[in-house]
Design a protein around this motif. Structure first.
Motif, PDB file in Angstrom:
ATOM      1  N   LEU A 213      -0.601   4.072  -2.098  1.00  0.00           N
ATOM      2  CA  LEU A 213      -1.767   4.686  -1.458  1.00  0.00           C
ATOM      3  C   LEU A 213      -1.324   5.653  -0.349  1.00  0.00           C
ATOM      4  O   LEU A 213      -1.810   6.785  -0.261  1.00  0.00           O
TER       5      LEU A 213
ATOM      6  N   LEU B  58       0.822  -1.217   0.000  1.00  0.00           N
ATOM      7  CA  LEU B  58       0.000   0.000   0.000  1.00  0.00           C
ATOM      8  C   LEU B  58       0.860   1.274   0.000  1.00  0.00           C
ATOM      9  O   LEU B  58       0.370   2.348   0.340  1.00  0.00           O
TER      10      LEU B  58
ATOM     11  N   LEU C 129      -6.808   1.104   4.052  1.00  0.00           N
ATOM     12  CA  LEU C 129      -7.712   1.373   2.915  1.00  0.00           C
ATOM     13  C   LEU C 129      -8.826   2.324   3.351  1.00  0.00           C
ATOM     14  O   LEU C 129      -9.196   3.248   2.632  1.00  0.00           O
TER      15      LEU C 129
ATOM     16  N   ILE D 160      -7.431  -2.558  -6.294  1.00  0.00           N
ATOM     17  CA  ILE D 160      -6.995  -3.355  -5.133  1.00  0.00           C
ATOM     18  C   ILE D 160      -7.877  -4.601  -5.002  1.00  0.00           C
ATOM     19  O   ILE D 160      -7.379  -5.711  -4.754  1.00  0.00           O
TER      20      ILE D 160
ATOM     21  N   ASP E 205      -3.990  -3.583   6.946  1.00  0.00           N
ATOM     22  CA  ASP E 205      -4.194  -3.164   5.541  1.00  0.00           C
ATOM     23  C   ASP E 205      -5.593  -2.586   5.367  1.00  0.00           C
ATOM     24  O   ASP E 205      -5.780  -1.565   4.708  1.00  0.00           O
ATOM     25  N   TYR E 206      -6.580  -3.273   5.943  1.00  0.00           N
ATOM     26  CA  TYR E 206      -7.961  -2.810   5.731  1.00  0.00           C
ATOM     27  C   TYR E 206      -8.157  -1.420   6.349  1.00  0.00           C
ATOM     28  O   TYR E 206      -8.781  -0.549   5.742  1.00  0.00           O
TER      29      TYR E 206
ATOM     30  N   TYR F  11      -9.826   1.554  -5.337  1.00  0.00           N
ATOM     31  CA  TYR F  11     -10.352   0.376  -4.629  1.00  0.00           C
ATOM     32  C   TYR F  11     -10.634  -0.769  -5.612  1.00  0.00           C
ATOM     33  O   TYR F  11     -10.443  -1.930  -5.282  1.00  0.00           O
TER      34      TYR F  11
END
Ligand code: SF4
Ligand code: SF4
Length: 387
Positions: free
Chosen positions: A9, A6, A197, A216, A193-194, A213
């Motif tokens: 991001l 990530l 996000l 991903i 990770d979640y 998204y």
């Protein structure tokens, strides 16, 4: 094992924050505190928005405490501390909005207005299913609309609002789909990770989140399913702020267990609302936001408790970590209702009162280790370190 990268991001979030600080886009900028703030409306007014949810370090928390009282949670102290310490992102904002949910959040909104930036507080009724509550929340949303129009100098058109509603519905759907991949025996992403996000949701606009998204999701969905008996934990409780990764790092990086879902304020909950795309869009926002997975401050509490238990069961959690910030009146005082329900479902639970200091790291690790060991035994797994 597959690892989701990530970095891109994270860089994009940092770049976006820099743009906002430097005023690189011509839009007005607002900060909001609580997940009952309808972002569709802010975006439809052409206003940039961020959620004020950074976890402060010890100095920032102490600084915020000079304005609040010691009995406030560290999350609310962090917000005020960031303003007091002149965090450039926070001080670049044109206005701060909050919907009055818990008393700490309300007091923070008032203090921001008094000392740091223009601020407005709207009211969210507590009894969610009463028609009068819904009428009142709708009227608050209409006042919010008028205020955003005045701030931005833009009229919110029905067409733009409907577009934002559709986009945010898509964003929530993608976050739900990504989360559901965690129901697999080998979730392709970690709990950390979640949360990262979801963090993007609070800093980037919906049109940017959609392709991000989707990309991903496609990558994660392609990871092969296989058996995996790693201990699966469900994280319940109040709020896990931006930068507050102490517990997740301990559990996932050091103790080898996995957070497979969460129902606190800054995780899967954000994906739970759906706004009706037909009919009056303002009423639809009120209904959709009040019907999201409720905060523990809402009534009836039993509904909140049952949603939590249902999620823990759906995601096949071996145990629940009930983590709440010390002095949180919402999640602290009613914890026993949650505990009783998990116990009825046969899911062991560990209570974790937390703050943003580092002083409890050793004690947390010991308690978590012992809990995970009990779960391993229940699952018929060999003890860690045994031959
Ligand atoms: S935990 Fe409840 S009161 Fe606190 S920010 Fe979330 S929704 Fe708002
Ligand atoms: S609900 Fe609890 S954690 Fe959230 S802002 Fe209020 S006191 Fe803090």
């Amino acid at each position: 094992m597959f690892r989701l990268d990530l970095t891109g991001l994270e860089n994009r979030i940092a770049e976006r924050q820099e743009q906002l600080i430097l005023g690189a886009d011509e839009h007005k900028k607002v900060g909001y505190l609580c997940s009952y703030t309808p972002l569709e409306l802010i975006s439809a007014a052409g206003v940039s928005h961020i959620r004020l949810f950074k976890a402060g370090d010890t100095h920032t928390v102490a600084s915020g405490e000079q304005i609040t009282q010691s009995v406030f949670c560290d999350f609310t102290k962090s917000i005020l501390g960031a303003f007091k310490e002149e965090d450039p992102l926070y001080t670049s904002l044109d206005k701060v909005y909050t919907f009055y949910t818990c008393d700490c959040i309300k007091t923070v909104g008032e203090a921001i207005g008094e000392f740091f930036a223009p601020a407005d507080i709207y009211t969210l009724p507590r009894i969610k299913d009463k028609p009068s509550s819904r009428d009142f929340y709708s009227s608050q949303i209409l006042s919010f609309k008028a205020d955003l129009e005045q701030l931005s100098g833009n009229i919110i058109t029905e067409g733009e609002l409907r577009l934002q509603i559709r986009q945010y519905n898509e964003v929530r759907k993608l976050l739900t789909q990504i989360s559901e991949l965690r129901k697999r025996p080998n979730p392709p992403l970690s709990g950390k990770d979640y949360l990262d996000l979801v963090k993007a949701f609070y800093y980037l606009p919906a049109e940017e989140l959609l392709p991000l998204y989707q990309g991903i999701y496609d990558k994660l969905a392609a990871v092969p399913v296989r058996e995996d008996r790693t201990i699966r934990l469900f994280m319940a409780g109040g709020i896990i702020a931006d930068g507050d990764r102490k517990l997740l790092e301990l559990i996932e990086d050091e103790l080898g267990a996995r957070i497979v879902a969460e129902d606190h304020c800054t995780g899967l909950k954000i994906a739970s609302g759906h706004i009706d795309e037909e009919g009056d869009p303002y009423r639809a926002l009120a209904e959709g936001y009040i019907d999201q997975t409720p905060c523990a401050r809402m009534k009836p509490l039993q509904e909140r408790v049952e949603i939590s238990g249902a999620l823990a069961t759906e995601y096949q959690a071996d145990g629940v970590l009930y983590a709440y910030l010390k002095f949180c009146p919402c999640y602290g005082q009613i914890k026993n209702e949650f505990f009783r329900h998990y116990q009825q479902l046969g899911i062991p639970v560990l209570e974790l009162p937390i703050d943003y200091s580092k002083s409890d790291q050793g004690q947390l690790k010991t308690r978590l280790e012992a809990f995970i060991e009990v779960l391993r035994e229940r699952k018929g797994l060999a003890a860690v370190g045994s031959a």
